[in-house]
Design a protein around this motif. Structure first.
Motif, PDB file in Angstrom:
ATOM      1  N   HIS A  38       0.809  -1.216   0.000  1.00 50.65           N
ATOM      2  CA  HIS A  38       0.000   0.000   0.000  1.00 50.65           C
ATOM      3  C   HIS A  38       0.850   1.277   0.000  1.00 50.65           C
ATOM      4  O   HIS A  38       0.279   2.374  -0.019  1.00 50.65           O
ATOM      5  N   LEU A  39       2.166   1.165   0.019  1.00 49.28           N
ATOM      6  CA  LEU A  39       3.008   2.351   0.191  1.00 49.28           C
ATOM      7  C   LEU A  39       2.798   3.379  -0.916  1.00 49.28           C
ATOM      8  O   LEU A  39       2.668   4.579  -0.642  1.00 49.28           O
ATOM      9  N   THR A  40       2.761   2.933  -2.169  1.00 48.91           N
ATOM     10  CA  THR A  40       2.539   3.882  -3.265  1.00 48.91           C
ATOM     11  C   THR A  40       1.152   4.499  -3.169  1.00 48.91           C
ATOM     12  O   THR A  40       0.973   5.706  -3.394  1.00 48.91           O
ATOM     13  N   GLY A  41       0.164   3.698  -2.813  1.00 46.20           N
ATOM     14  CA  GLY A  41      -1.189   4.225  -2.638  1.00 46.20           C
ATOM     15  C   GLY A  41      -1.274   5.227  -1.510  1.00 46.20           C
ATOM     16  O   GLY A  41      -1.958   6.257  -1.629  1.00 46.20           O
ATOM     17  N   LEU A  42      -0.587   4.952  -0.412  1.00 53.62           N
ATOM     18  CA  LEU A  42      -0.579   5.896   0.709  1.00 53.62           C
ATOM     19  C   LEU A  42       0.123   7.192   0.334  1.00 53.62           C
ATOM     20  O   LEU A  42      -0.308   8.285   0.729  1.00 53.62           O
ATOM     21  N   TRP A  43       1.213   7.071  -0.426  1.00 52.17           N
ATOM     22  CA  TRP A  43       1.930   8.259  -0.897  1.00 52.17           C
ATOM     23  C   TRP A  43       0.999   9.134  -1.750  1.00 52.17           C
ATOM     24  O   TRP A  43       0.918  10.356  -1.551  1.00 52.17           O
ATOM     25  N   GLN A  44       0.299   8.512  -2.675  1.00 50.88           N
ATOM     26  CA  GLN A  44      -0.597   9.273  -3.550  1.00 50.88           C
ATOM     27  C   GLN A  44      -1.765   9.863  -2.756  1.00 50.88           C
ATOM     28  O   GLN A  44      -2.194  10.994  -3.014  1.00 50.88           O
ATOM     29  N   TYR A  45      -2.270   9.106  -1.799  1.00 48.49           N
ATOM     30  CA  TYR A  45      -3.335   9.637  -0.935  1.00 48.49           C
ATOM     31  C   TYR A  45      -2.859  10.897  -0.227  1.00 48.49           C
ATOM     32  O   TYR A  45      -3.579  11.913  -0.181  1.00 48.49           O
ATOM     33  N   ALA A  46      -1.649  10.852   0.330  1.00 46.49           N
ATOM     34  CA  ALA A  46      -1.124  11.989   1.083  1.00 46.49           C
ATOM     35  C   ALA A  46      -0.941  13.205   0.192  1.00 46.49           C
ATOM     36  O   ALA A  46      -1.248  14.342   0.591  1.00 46.49           O
ATOM     37  N   LEU A  47      -0.439  13.001  -1.041  1.00 44.51           N
ATOM     38  CA  LEU A  47      -0.176  14.126  -1.934  1.00 44.51           C
ATOM     39  C   LEU A  47      -1.442  14.652  -2.598  1.00 44.51           C
ATOM     40  O   LEU A  47      -1.422  15.753  -3.165  1.00 44.51           O
ATOM     41  N   ARG A  48      -2.520  13.895  -2.535  1.00 40.09           N
ATOM     42  CA  ARG A  48      -3.809  14.427  -2.971  1.00 40.09           C
ATOM     43  C   ARG A  48      -4.495  15.184  -1.836  1.00 40.09           C
ATOM     44  O   ARG A  48      -5.198  16.173  -2.074  1.00 40.09           O
ATOM     45  N   SER A  49      -4.322  14.697  -0.623  1.00 47.52           N
ATOM     46  CA  SER A  49      -4.943  15.349   0.530  1.00 47.52           C
ATOM     47  C   SER A  49      -4.262  16.668   0.869  1.00 47.52           C
ATOM     48  O   SER A  49      -4.869  17.560   1.466  1.00 47.52           O
ATOM     49  N   ASN A  50      -2.998  16.774   0.521  1.00 43.36           N
ATOM     50  CA  ASN A  50      -2.203  17.986   0.759  1.00 43.36           C
ATOM     51  C   ASN A  50      -1.482  18.292  -0.550  1.00 43.36           C
ATOM     52  O   ASN A  50      -0.917  17.391  -1.164  1.00 43.36           O
ATOM     53  N   ARG A  51      -1.460  19.541  -0.954  1.00 43.90           N
ATOM     54  CA  ARG A  51      -0.910  19.829  -2.280  1.00 43.90           C
ATOM     55  C   ARG A  51      -0.218  21.186  -2.322  1.00 43.90           C
ATOM     56  O   ARG A  51      -0.564  22.120  -1.587  1.00 43.90           O
ATOM     57  N   TYR A  52       0.727  21.265  -3.233  1.00 44.07           N
ATOM     58  CA  TYR A  52       1.405  22.514  -3.559  1.00 44.07           C
ATOM     59  C   TYR A  52       0.753  23.056  -4.820  1.00 44.07           C
ATOM     60  O   TYR A  52       0.689  22.371  -5.834  1.00 44.07           O
ATOM     61  N   GLU A  53       0.234  24.281  -4.758  1.00 43.46           N
ATOM     62  CA  GLU A  53      -0.524  24.832  -5.862  1.00 43.46           C
ATOM     63  C   GLU A  53       0.286  25.822  -6.692  1.00 43.46           C
ATOM     64  O   GLU A  53       1.072  26.620  -6.149  1.00 43.46           O
ATOM     65  N   TYR A  54       0.059  25.780  -8.006  1.00 44.24           N
ATOM     66  CA  TYR A  54       0.623  26.770  -8.921  1.00 44.24           C
ATOM     67  C   TYR A  54      -0.142  28.075  -8.775  1.00 44.24           C
ATOM     68  O   TYR A  54       0.434  29.166  -8.727  1.00 44.24           O
ATOM     69  N   ARG A  55      -1.433  27.943  -8.740  1.00 44.58           N
ATOM     70  CA  ARG A  55      -2.335  29.034  -8.381  1.00 44.58           C
ATOM     71  C   ARG A  55      -3.587  28.383  -7.825  1.00 44.58           C
ATOM     72  O   ARG A  55      -3.706  27.163  -7.827  1.00 44.58           O
ATOM     73  N   LYS A  56      -4.522  29.149  -7.327  1.00 49.61           N
ATOM     74  CA  LYS A  56      -5.661  28.588  -6.604  1.00 49.61           C
ATOM     75  C   LYS A  56      -6.355  27.491  -7.402  1.00 49.61           C
ATOM     76  O   LYS A  56      -6.762  27.696  -8.548  1.00 49.61           O
ATOM     77  N   ASP A  57      -6.462  26.317  -6.774  1.00 46.60           N
ATOM     78  CA  ASP A  57      -7.146  25.131  -7.299  1.00 46.60           C
ATOM     79  C   ASP A  57      -6.410  24.470  -8.461  1.00 46.60           C
ATOM     80  O   ASP A  57      -6.950  23.534  -9.069  1.00 46.60           O
ATOM     81  N   TRP A  58      -5.196  24.895  -8.762  1.00 47.68           N
ATOM     82  CA  TRP A  58      -4.380  24.264  -9.803  1.00 47.68           C
ATOM     83  C   TRP A  58      -3.131  23.683  -9.162  1.00 47.68           C
ATOM     84  O   TRP A  58      -2.322  24.405  -8.580  1.00 47.68           O
TER      85      TRP A  58
END
Length: 421
Positions: free
Chosen positions: A296-316
């Motif tokens: 599940h490690l790759t799935g957990l990684w992707q879950y974390a980076l979807r739940s928290n994100r670095y944005e280029y601009r709002k909502d992107w």
């Protein structure tokens, strides 16, 4: 609200959905051709076991601890420095940095003859790197068997990390990072860090390092790994890994650039988060060990980076975040599972208020000279009792251990606080 990723284009094939050219709103483009992933893997494991301490080993460790600073104890031919483990919730900490293991032993709030989480094993990056997942699992069980009677794994914490070059975070990275975490730290110039294998380290940063979230939750760290390896004296070890990295343009030569900084994105899953995820996701069974977490490690990684994100601009979503989220894997592809954390039950979410109210009640009871039994009786009659039990149950603290906390808390307040006046 819809969160959007840039369109991806492979300039060599013209294929959409892959490649390093990212095309965003208003025709803005970012090319990540120069980004190279040097390593992705598990940086730290913290494995918890429950059971009863093995009597002979326990007394040997206790005697070494009482002997004072500099004392050691030998387990299976390895010498461990014996220190206080109270900061981690345990009576003793056994440390051998050369081996790469730290053993936290005898739960601070549990009796030695009670079945409880009496052992937590912390594994260093090098110890992990030299073993496959089966060796890791087998050896952790072997160590547990030396310290506990009938050890049973009951929780695991995992730190996942990726080292990369070719992109550096801007100074305002934290202002574009979207997270539910309330705690955000940035370190400019001199700062104190805690890394596995050293109690504390001073990092002199020409750039900035960022930490989002608390250690007992889901925590993100982005920092200059090139600087940290000098502080922790791990440069030779890490560079031996980085030099093994290649890409299509450099193969068979390395793509590691010794002159460029290496940045690390690290996602730290506390055991509470791991537990909430497997309990809240129907397709995932119990995860009590690293071996059970592995697929599940790759799935957990992707879950974390979807739940928290670095944005280029709002909502992107910024292209570098999309790239790290979708291109990095940890031994397995992400399974087709929508990971969800266990829904909060009544009483959850007010942990800070519960802990604060508990501490204030103990101060009131101590001021009025209540003994432990009187305080315990009053707590059970208070409106706090249900939430208090749930709060500590989630932290694997039993009712008996909670009583000992009440007793010790009253004593400390009388001896050290104003109530003693």
């Amino acid at each position: 609200m819809t969160i959007k990723d840039f369109e991806r284009l492979d300039v060599n094939t013209g294929e959409l959905g892959t490649g390093r050219l990212f095309v965003g709103p208003d025709g803005s483009q970012l090319n990540l051709d120069r980004v190279n992933v040097l390593w992705a893997g598990t940086d730290t494991i913290r494995q918890m076991f429950e059971g009863r301490p093995e009597e002979h080993q326990f007394h040997e460790i206790a005697d070494a601890y009482e002997a004072g600073v500099g004392s050691t104890v030998t387990i299976d031919g390895y010498a461990f420095a014996v220190k206080s483990g109270k900061q981690g919730g345990f009576k003793y900490m056994l440390q051998n940095n050369q081996l790469g293991l730290t053993l936290l032993y005898k739960h601070f709030y549990a009796e030695v003859d009670a079945i409880s989480t009496h052992l937590k094993i912390e594994c260093s990056p090098q110890w992990l790197y030299e073993r496959d997942k089966y060796q890791i699992n087998d050896e952790l069980f072997e160590w547990a068997g030396k310290l506990l009677k009938n050890p049973k794994p009951n929780a695991v914490a995992v730190h996942l990390a990726v080292d990369f070059q070719g992109w550096e975070p801007p100074q305002d990275f934290d202002s574009h990072f979207v997270t539910k975490a309330r705690r955000v730290q940035r370190y400019d110039g001199m700062a104190e860090f805690r890394f596995q294998g050293c109690d504390s380290a001073i990092v002199h940063g020409r750039g900035t390092s960022f930490t989002f979230g608390k250690a007992n939750s889901l925590q993100f760290c982005l920092y200059n790994k090139s600087e940290e390896v000098d502080v922790s004296d791990k440069r030779d070890f890490m560079e031996s890994i980085w030099r093994a990295a290649t890409n299509d343009d450099t193969f068979p030569a390395t793509c590691y650039d010794e002159e460029a900084p290496v940045w690390r994105l690290e996602v730290r899953f506390h055991q509470r988060i791991i537990n909430e995820l497997w309990r809240g996701t129907d397709a995932v069974g119990p995860i009590y060990t690293y071996l059970e977490a592995d697929k599940h490690l790759t799935g957990l990684w992707q879950y974390a980076l979807r739940s928290n994100r670095y944005e280029y601009r709002k909502d992107w979503v910024h292209p570098i975040w999309t790239f790290l989220r979708d291109e990095v894997s940890f031994g397995h592809k992400a399974p087709p599972i929508a990971y969800k954390r266990e829904k909060k039950t009544p009483g959850c979410g007010n942990e800070k208020n519960v802990a604060l109210a508990f501490g204030n009640l103990l101060s009131i009871y101590a001021r009025n000279r209540f003994n432990a039994q009187q305080a315990w009786h009053c707590l059970k009659k208070s409106g706090l009792w249900h939430d208090l039990k749930a709060y500590y149950r989630r932290r694997e603290i039993t009712e008996r251990m909670l009583y000992e906390m009440v007793r010790d808390g009253l004593t400390q307040r009388r001896l050290q606080g104003k109530v003693a006046a």
